[in-house]
Scaffold this active site. Structure first.
Site, PDB file in Angstrom:
ATOM      1  N   ASP A  98       0.831  -1.207   0.000  1.00 41.77           N
ATOM      2  CA  ASP A  98       0.000   0.000   0.000  1.00 41.77           C
ATOM      3  C   ASP A  98       0.867   1.258   0.000  1.00 41.77           C
ATOM      4  O   ASP A  98       0.547   2.231  -0.661  1.00 41.77           O
ATOM      5  CB  ASP A  98      -0.921   0.016   1.229  1.00 41.77           C
ATOM      6  N   GLU A 146       3.793   1.652  -1.313  1.00 38.81           N
ATOM      7  CA  GLU A 146       4.330   1.888  -2.662  1.00 38.81           C
ATOM      8  C   GLU A 146       3.240   2.443  -3.584  1.00 38.81           C
ATOM      9  O   GLU A 146       3.478   3.347  -4.377  1.00 38.81           O
ATOM     10  CB  GLU A 146       4.883   0.581  -3.243  1.00 38.81           C
ATOM     11  N   LYS A 159      -9.160   3.563  11.332  1.00 39.55           N
ATOM     12  CA  LYS A 159      -9.398   3.240   9.921  1.00 39.55           C
ATOM     13  C   LYS A 159      -9.214   1.736   9.746  1.00 39.55           C
ATOM     14  O   LYS A 159      -8.101   1.224   9.749  1.00 39.55           O
ATOM     15  CB  LYS A 159      -8.444   4.018   9.024  1.00 39.55           C
TER      16      LYS A 159
END
Ligand code: NAD
Length: 355
Positions: free
Chosen positions: A39, A41, A128
């Site tokens: 994620d 990257e 989150k």
């Protein structure tokens, strides 16, 4: 030379290449539940695209990935048009970015409702959840349809699969629910279950899932609901879509109502009154503010029921949410702070070592 010095043709080429790369990774992630990069990257690539567009606004195309909600819809599922659009969230990658967003949003609120800041703006802070969004449609208290977010307008029909998830009531409890209501939540695989599930896959000679998010998405998006039924999936609600007269003025009141009706709400959500958490003018809401919430949850990041990749800040009042509105991709009344990336693959390696 800086990006500003690139000749127009090279710039266009670079722009299209970046767009293609982002699209390719989105397909791997959303359609196939099998990302090719981490994620962090992907986020860096996406940020490069945003930066290039900010530097050259004249080249921005309407179908750029920065202008749309990311999920593509697989033809393996029937398409479902959401009654109200579903959005993504703006990502903030540092405390400085969070501070800038907080100040900008507070200033917008002050412009909309003079004196609001003085009286105190209520912010909701949530973790989150690293899962995937679903839209649950309830009619007369009955769950009649469930869909993935997809591109925000159209999602995938996963009703039969969602019906196998025990946390999600097929009939709402109590009374007073609106005749029609879209409930939005995050489906996830609890961390402990994810580890056990992945170990089992490795034992069976199957590839382990890269992370709980992909594992949840892959499990929900099964052709055969009986297969989904075997997967340990849970959900917490994090929003509301279209509804016919919900009696609530704020996001937190909505969560209270949804909880009364038997929907699972997150135990981690808090109300705070500012970024720094001075305790409020009347000293009533002695909370650590948004920053303390980030610190606390960062410290116990892997100790929650599910994995998290950041925290979400929301303006609590519905009146203010409506006044702030949305862009084509994200609400202006909410944003996600992302924790810095950790070493990738350590968890998978742990599993391999344990086997
Ligand atoms: P996002 O995940 O950054 O944020 C929006 C989503 O957060 C919402 O749709 C909702 O599902 C979820 N969410 C979780 N908890 C929430 C809460 N408490 N309140 C509200 N929403 C909550 O945005 P996105 O557009 O879904 O996707 C971007 C993410 O996907 C990034 O993390 C990105 O790194 C990852 N991604 C990775 C790849 C890859 O190749 N590795 C490719 C595409 C996307």
């Amino acid at each position: 030379p800086g990006a500003g010095d690139i000749p127009p043709e090279a710039l266009r080429e670079q722009y299209e290449h970046l767009q293609d790369e982002v699209r390719r990774h989105r397909t791997a992630y959303y359609q196939n539940d099998a990302p090719e990069v981490s994620d962090a990257e992907y986020d860096a690539l996406y940020r490069r695209l945003e930066d290039l567009e900010a530097l050259h606004p004249e080249i921005v195309s309407n179908d750029s990935p920065t202008q749309e909600v990311g999920g593509e819809v697989s033809t393996a599922f029937a398409p479902v048009t959401h009654l109200a659009r579903m959005y993504s969230l703006d990502d903030l990658f540092s405390i400085e970015e969070l501070r800038a967003w907080y100040e900008k949003t507070s200033a917008s609120i002050e412009a909309i409702a003079p004196g609001a800041a003085e009286k105190g703006i209520r912010w909701l802070v949530e973790v989150k959840i690293d899962g995937l969004a679903v839209n649950l449609l309830y009619r007369e208290g009955k769950l009649v349809r469930a869909a993935t977010r997809g591109d925000g307008t159209t999602g995938e029909d996963v009703t039969h699969n969602v019906m196998t998830i025990r946390d999600i009531p097929q009939q709402l409890a109590g009374s007073g629910w609106p005749d029609e209501m879209e409930v939005r939540g995050e489906i996830f695989m609890p961390s402990a279950d994810f580890r056990a599930f992945n170990e089992q896959r490795v034992e069976q000679g199957l590839d382990p899932f890269a992370n709980p998010r992909n594992s949840a998405a892959g499990s929900l998006r099964q052709k055969d609901p009986a297969e989904t039924a075997k997967r340990p999936l849970s959900m917490f609600v994090h929003g509301i879509g279209a509804h016919t007269g919900l009696q609530a003025e704020s996001q937190h009141e909505t969560y209270q109502l949804l909880a009364e009706w038997g929907l699972p709400t997150s135990p981690y959500t808090r109300i705070v009154d500012s970024l720094e958490g001075a305790g409020g003018k009347d000293g009533k809401h002695g909370d650590g503010g948004i920053l303390q919430f980030i610190e606390d949850n960062g410290a116990q990041r892997h100790g929650l029921v599910h994995e998290i990749d950041g925290i979400v800040v929301k303006v609590d009042s519905f009146a203010l949410q409506r006044a702030l509105g949305h862009t084509s991709r994200v609400p202006r009344w909410s944003a996600a702070y992302k924790y810095p990336p950790e070493e990738v693959h350590t968890r998978l390696l742990d599993i391999r070592v344990n086997v």
